[in-house]
Design an enzyme around this catalytic site. Sequence first.
Site, short mmCIF file in Angstrom:
data_model
loop_
_atom_site.label_atom_id
_atom_site.label_comp_id
_atom_site.label_asym_id
_atom_site.label_seq_id
_atom_site.Cartn_x
_atom_site.Cartn_y
_atom_site.Cartn_z
N SER A 68 0.80 -1.22 0.00
CA SER A 68 0.00 0.00 0.00
C SER A 68 0.84 1.27 0.00
CB SER A 68 -0.93 0.01 1.21
OG SER A 68 -0.18 -0.07 2.42
N ASP A 85 12.23 -8.02 0.69
CA ASP A 85 12.51 -7.11 1.80
C ASP A 85 13.14 -7.86 2.97
OD1 ASP A 85 10.09 -8.47 2.14
OD2 ASP A 85 9.06 -6.78 3.07
N THR A 98 -13.19 -1.42 25.62
CA THR A 98 -13.01 -2.30 24.47
C THR A 98 -11.88 -1.79 23.57
OG1 THR A 98 -15.32 -2.99 24.48
CG2 THR A 98 -14.11 -3.27 22.42
#
Length: 261
Positions: free
Chosen positions: A13, A99, A174
Amino acid sequence: MSGATLLLDIGNSSAKWMYVDAAGVRNQGRVDTHTMVAELGESLAGATVLVSSVAAPDIQEALHAELAALSKSVWFARSLASLDGLLNSYEDPTRMGVDRWLAMLAARQRVSGRVCVVDAGSALTIDLLTADGRHEGGYIIPGTALMERSLFADTGRVRDSAPENTSVAPGRSTAEAVSHGLMLAQAGAVRMAMSLAEAQGERPQLLLCGGGSAQLAEVLDLAYDPVPNLVFEGLLRQAELEVPGLVDYPQVSSVLFAKSD
């Protein structure tokens, strides 16, 4: 940037870039992979472009053509069976993400003993190398963003705002439970990998790189060396070894990146 060398570390991305010359790092940043060529624009003219890319082959082919049309020359690194004392453990070396390969190649330049390379990006990768350069194997784990998307994908629930702090303390909401739990999973994976490695022999020296490495380091109670440009170091090193003269100035990697033992 005529005469400079442009290093590209292209992910799914986003892409990191760095311009270097004989004087050192001239500029660096991060761009969206899909708009990378347009954003770098005229600065590609006259530059030698070295590329680490995990994109699909068809995307790499198209990217090569785009870059070649604007720059002096373009070279894509690839994972090999062996190079510079580094021995790939994969039966098909080309299946290893380039990579990871380049980060380990650079790690060999920095550390003379056993080493554990952790790259915290879209995925968390952990790779172990023996002192003599043999890849012992590694782990690939979803990064925090991938884990979070997976966790909430099928819940149909709107998530509360994530806390700004980085912590592994038990969450009291949460949002905190998720955020802290994700970091606990990442740090726990690194700790366990290091513990298992140490049980098999010499304790590895831990190197951290990747966009999430600073956040991971905040909760990781292990000694480590931050090496944010490890993939770029390996990219330069492989280019120097495979294509002598491609980089305009000799041994630029040894000038830019000091060894740390």
